[in-house]
Design a protein around this motif. Structure first.
Motif, PDB file in Angstrom:
ATOM      1  N   SER A   1      14.163  29.543  37.685  1.00 26.32           N
ATOM      2  CA  SER A   1      14.778  30.680  37.002  1.00 26.32           C
ATOM      3  C   SER A   1      15.493  31.637  37.960  1.00 26.32           C
ATOM      4  O   SER A   1      15.992  32.675  37.538  1.00 26.32           O
ATOM      5  N   GLY A   2      15.526  31.285  39.259  1.00 25.75           N
ATOM      6  CA  GLY A   2      16.262  32.098  40.225  1.00 25.75           C
ATOM      7  C   GLY A   2      15.481  33.230  40.856  1.00 25.75           C
ATOM      8  O   GLY A   2      16.051  34.081  41.531  1.00 25.75           O
ATOM      9  N   HIS A   3      14.178  33.270  40.632  1.00 26.48           N
ATOM     10  CA  HIS A   3      13.335  34.301  41.238  1.00 26.48           C
ATOM     11  C   HIS A   3      12.679  33.757  42.508  1.00 26.48           C
ATOM     12  O   HIS A   3      12.496  32.549  42.647  1.00 26.48           O
TER      13      HIS A   3
END
Length: 73
Positions: A7-9
């Motif tokens: 999710s890009g975290h």
């Protein structure tokens, strides 16, 4: 060790690494000792984070770049 989730975290281990070098320049060995993460994972993550300009490297010691703060919150 992937530094980012799907999710890009930031991954939890990447957060732990960055927080360990938030204020001081540390060697990969020192980061490993401070975080309890294996040295080979620290080195791999440092390369990835350096490529993304989230860490600053000086004389084989690393410190979190200010740009990384946006990923920690």
């Amino acid at each position: 060790m992937a530094c980012f989730t799907d999710s890009g975290h930031l991954s939890e281990s990447a957060k732990k690494l960055l927080q360990s070098i938030e204020k001081d320049f540390l060697s990969a060995q020192e980061i490993s000792q401070k975080t309890g993460l294996p040295l080979f994972k620290i080195r791999s993550s440092l390369r990835e984070l350096e490529d993304m300009e989230l860490v600053i490297k000086e004389d084989n010691r690393y410190k979190m770049a200010s740009k990384a703060l946006e990923y920690l919150h």
